[in-house]
Design a protein around this motif. Structure first.
Motif, mmCIF file in Angstrom:
data_model
loop_
_atom_site.group_PDB
_atom_site.id
_atom_site.type_symbol
_atom_site.label_atom_id
_atom_site.label_comp_id
_atom_site.label_asym_id
_atom_site.label_seq_id
_atom_site.Cartn_x
_atom_site.Cartn_y
_atom_site.Cartn_z
ATOM 1 N N GLY A 11 34.067 33.244 45.023
ATOM 2 C CA GLY A 11 33.638 34.125 43.934
ATOM 3 C C GLY A 11 34.458 34.121 42.660
ATOM 4 O O GLY A 11 34.039 34.722 41.661
ATOM 5 N N HIS A 12 35.630 33.466 42.640
ATOM 6 C CA HIS A 12 36.394 33.473 41.386
ATOM 7 C C HIS A 12 37.504 32.432 41.343
ATOM 8 O O HIS A 12 38.330 32.367 42.244
ATOM 9 C CB HIS A 12 37.037 34.840 41.148
ATOM 10 N N ASN A 13 37.545 31.653 40.259
ATOM 11 C CA ASN A 13 38.733 30.848 39.967
ATOM 12 C C ASN A 13 38.947 30.781 38.462
ATOM 13 O O ASN A 13 38.040 31.054 37.675
ATOM 14 C CB ASN A 13 38.627 29.440 40.574
ATOM 15 N N PHE A 138 31.553 34.506 32.868
ATOM 16 C CA PHE A 138 32.439 35.049 31.829
ATOM 17 C C PHE A 138 33.289 36.148 32.445
ATOM 18 O O PHE A 138 32.749 37.133 32.949
ATOM 19 C CB PHE A 138 31.631 35.674 30.679
ATOM 20 N N GLU A 139 34.619 36.009 32.381
ATOM 21 C CA GLU A 139 35.491 37.100 32.829
ATOM 22 C C GLU A 139 35.836 37.934 31.587
ATOM 23 O O GLU A 139 36.911 37.813 31.005
ATOM 24 C CB GLU A 139 36.755 36.555 33.502
ATOM 25 N N GLY A 140 34.878 38.759 31.178
ATOM 26 C CA GLY A 140 34.978 39.507 29.931
ATOM 27 C C GLY A 140 33.818 39.136 29.022
ATOM 28 O O GLY A 140 33.552 37.955 28.817
ATOM 29 N N THR A 165 34.514 43.319 31.336
ATOM 30 C CA THR A 165 35.834 43.237 30.703
ATOM 31 C C THR A 165 36.878 42.773 31.700
ATOM 32 O O THR A 165 36.704 42.914 32.903
ATOM 33 C CB THR A 165 36.253 44.593 30.105
ATOM 34 N N HIS A 166 37.979 42.195 31.191
ATOM 35 C CA HIS A 166 39.152 41.933 32.011
ATOM 36 C C HIS A 166 39.972 43.223 32.015
ATOM 37 O O HIS A 166 39.452 44.288 31.652
ATOM 38 C CB HIS A 166 39.941 40.747 31.396
ATOM 39 N N SER A 167 41.219 43.177 32.430
ATOM 40 C CA SER A 167 42.046 44.385 32.461
ATOM 41 C C SER A 167 42.518 44.758 31.062
ATOM 42 O O SER A 167 43.710 44.668 30.742
ATOM 43 C CB SER A 167 43.222 44.181 33.412
ATOM 44 N N SER A 211 34.584 43.526 39.093
ATOM 45 C CA SER A 211 36.039 43.370 39.224
ATOM 46 C C SER A 211 36.695 43.565 37.853
ATOM 47 O O SER A 211 36.160 43.104 36.849
ATOM 48 C CB SER A 211 36.393 41.985 39.775
ATOM 49 N N HIS A 212 37.823 44.240 37.829
ATOM 50 C CA HIS A 212 38.591 44.590 36.621
ATOM 51 C C HIS A 212 38.080 45.844 35.911
ATOM 52 O O HIS A 212 38.805 46.452 35.121
ATOM 53 C CB HIS A 212 38.657 43.452 35.584
ATOM 54 N N LEU A 213 36.844 46.238 36.153
ATOM 55 C CA LEU A 213 36.285 47.408 35.474
ATOM 56 C C LEU A 213 36.919 48.679 36.055
ATOM 57 O O LEU A 213 37.199 48.746 37.251
ATOM 58 C CB LEU A 213 34.775 47.417 35.717
ATOM 59 N N THR A 232 33.486 40.410 42.287
ATOM 60 C CA THR A 232 33.704 39.018 42.718
ATOM 61 C C THR A 232 35.060 38.773 43.355
ATOM 62 O O THR A 232 35.187 37.938 44.232
ATOM 63 C CB THR A 232 33.575 38.031 41.534
ATOM 64 N N HIS A 233 36.109 39.502 42.871
ATOM 65 C CA HIS A 233 37.451 39.205 43.396
ATOM 66 C C HIS A 233 38.303 40.475 43.440
ATOM 67 O O HIS A 233 39.194 40.670 42.634
ATOM 68 C CB HIS A 233 38.119 38.064 42.634
ATOM 69 N N SER A 234 38.001 41.323 44.438
ATOM 70 C CA SER A 234 38.711 42.594 44.626
ATOM 71 C C SER A 234 38.823 42.907 46.116
ATOM 72 O O SER A 234 37.940 42.555 46.887
ATOM 73 C CB SER A 234 37.947 43.732 43.940
ATOM 74 N N PRO A 243 44.889 49.350 41.326
ATOM 75 C CA PRO A 243 43.630 49.749 40.668
ATOM 76 C C PRO A 243 42.610 48.612 40.625
ATOM 77 O O PRO A 243 41.434 48.853 40.383
ATOM 78 C CB PRO A 243 44.086 50.142 39.253
ATOM 79 N N ARG A 244 43.055 47.359 40.869
ATOM 80 C CA ARG A 244 42.145 46.215 40.924
ATOM 81 C C ARG A 244 41.326 46.186 42.214
ATOM 82 O O ARG A 244 40.366 45.427 42.333
ATOM 83 C CB ARG A 244 42.947 44.914 40.788
ATOM 84 N N ASN A 245 41.731 46.990 43.184
ATOM 85 C CA ASN A 245 41.024 46.995 44.463
ATOM 86 C C ASN A 245 40.007 48.131 44.534
ATOM 87 O O ASN A 245 39.995 49.026 43.689
ATOM 88 C CB ASN A 245 42.034 47.059 45.603
ATOM 89 N N SER A 305 38.711 33.934 45.694
ATOM 90 C CA SER A 305 40.120 33.541 45.817
ATOM 91 C C SER A 305 41.033 33.920 44.649
ATOM 92 O O SER A 305 42.164 34.307 44.849
ATOM 93 C CB SER A 305 40.199 32.028 46.008
ATOM 94 N N ASP A 306 40.532 33.778 43.407
ATOM 95 C CA ASP A 306 41.422 33.846 42.229
ATOM 96 C C ASP A 306 42.338 32.621 42.159
ATOM 97 O O ASP A 306 43.407 32.661 41.533
ATOM 98 C CB ASP A 306 42.252 35.137 42.222
ATOM 99 N N PHE A 307 41.942 31.527 42.793
ATOM 100 C CA PHE A 307 42.688 30.269 42.691
ATOM 101 C C PHE A 307 42.906 29.917 41.224
ATOM 102 O O PHE A 307 42.028 30.123 40.383
ATOM 103 C CB PHE A 307 41.891 29.122 43.342
HETATM 104 ZN ZN LIG Z 1 40.469 38.410 37.434
#
Ligand SMILES: [Zn+2]
Length: 357
Positions: A11-13, A138-140, A165-167, A211-213, A232-234, A243-245, A305-307
């Motif tokens: 779900g995320h790299n 798009f991450e944001g 949005t991202h963080s 994720s990140h919201l 996608t990645h939490s 707070p990301r979880n 993963s967030d690889f």
């Molecule tokens: Zn992220």
């Protein structure tokens, strides 16, 4: 005899940023970063969400030509008081065009080994035939104008998933700062433009990533969106209070809305103490999977993963290490259809429901 592992869809790299920063090729085995085609084949990684993430101008200057710790530049996002002003639409669009173009060129240069997937059927075909599937994300939402014109253009180029949005904050929403420990309830929810963007994404059947919201933004999307709820990645806030979880209440909402949460491998989002200790065992990843499966059922959990964008457990290392995770999941009793759902099946199902084809 060891049963063969199902292919993994992730779900995320942040691989495109890693390619840009290090200058490495996607097609050659590298010791840098976490994903390239040879390591993906070794680990049975069949594809994933490839994020277009745009550095704030202050961080872009810092990152140019460096291949250091992917998180080094993230310190300004630890606290709202040091967040930069929202970036301009012009800047975000020029950056995103360049990054999106780089991803499309990976497909172009692959001689058929990599495909940008635009439908769930195409994704399933890739997983069945061993073609590496790239989903453009798009991450944001900074490159999107509030009138929705750019969304049409990016959609035509293959964009199928957008995190608001991202963080940090932008015209649409506010993300969570990287504070620890902390609740995800960190301020205002979506702006009016953010609410309208959710409706536009629904109409275009583009996936919305939570994720990140921050938490109020999460519940705004829950009220407005008609699509499955997706993070996608939490991970599970219960096991690692970042707070990301996701809190148990958020996990319940994702289950009720037939969505999915993807396990983030970042050690700081796995550990109870939030520390960036690479000696975090793979067993800890499985602890989060177990909690999420207990809370939501086997149909609503996947990998994210967030690889190439986070600090991995040393035991896993990179995409080539994924069989060790599959092994650990088998050790906790996941096998057959259930293991296939965690590996890719749930992602394919949620994307089919969201995209409609
Ligand atoms: Zn992220």
């Amino acid at each position: 005899m060891q049963a063969s592992n199902p292919p993994i869809f992730d779900g995320h790299n942040d691989t495109v940023l890693s390619l840009v920063k290090t200058g490495r090729s996607f097609f050659e085995r590298s010791t840098e970063g976490h994903i390239d085609l040879p390591r993906s084949r070794e680990g049975n990684l069949g594809g994933g969400f490839f994020a277009v993430y745009i550095y704030d101008p202050v961080n872009l200057a810092r990152e140019k030509g460096r291949s250091a710790d992917p998180e080094a530049s993230m310190s300004i996002y630890a606290d709202e008081s040091t967040w930069p002003e929202p970036m301009s639409l012009d800047y975000a669009q020029s950056q995103s065009l360049s990054l999106l173009g780089r991803l499309l060129r990976v497909e172009e240069a692959s001689s058929g080994a990599v495909k940008v997937v635009r439908t769930a059927a195409a994704l399933q075909r890739c997983l069945d035939t061993g073609v590496f599937a790239m989903l453009l994300h798009f991450e944001g939402a900074e490159p999107l104008d509030p009138e929705g014109h750019a969304l049409e253009t990016f959609y035509a180029a293959g964009l199928r998933s957008v995190g608001l949005t991202h963080s940090r904050r932008n015209r649409f929403a506010r993300g969570v700062p990287f504070k620890f420990p902390h609740s995800p309830d960190t301020g205002e929810g979506l702006t009016d433009e953010g609410k309208e963007l959710v409706r536009q994404l629904n109409r275009r059947r583009v996936m919305i990533d939570l994720s990140h919201l921050n938490e109020r933004g999460f519940w705004d999307v829950e009220r407005i969106s008609d699509a499955p709820l997706v993070a996608t990645h939490s991970n599970a806030h219960q096991l690692s209070p970042s707070p990301r979880n996701l809190t148990d209440k958020q996990l319940d909402a994702i289950r009720e809305r037939r969505g999915i949460a993807g396990l983030n491998f970042h050690v700081g989002f796995l550990r109870q103490d939030g520390g960036k200790d690479t000696n975090t065992p793979i067993a800890r990843m499985v602890d989060h999977i177990e909690h999420m499966v207990e809370r939501m059922g086997i149909d609503h959990v996947g990998l994210g993963s967030d690889f190439d964008g986070a600090t991995m457990p040393a035991e896993l290392r990179d995409a080539a290490g994924l069989p060790a995770l599959m092994q650990a999941l088998r050790g906790r009793g996941y096998a057959g259809e259930d293991l296939a759902k965690l590996a890719h099946g749930n992602w394919v199902r949620v994307l089919r429901e969201t995209w409609g084809e």
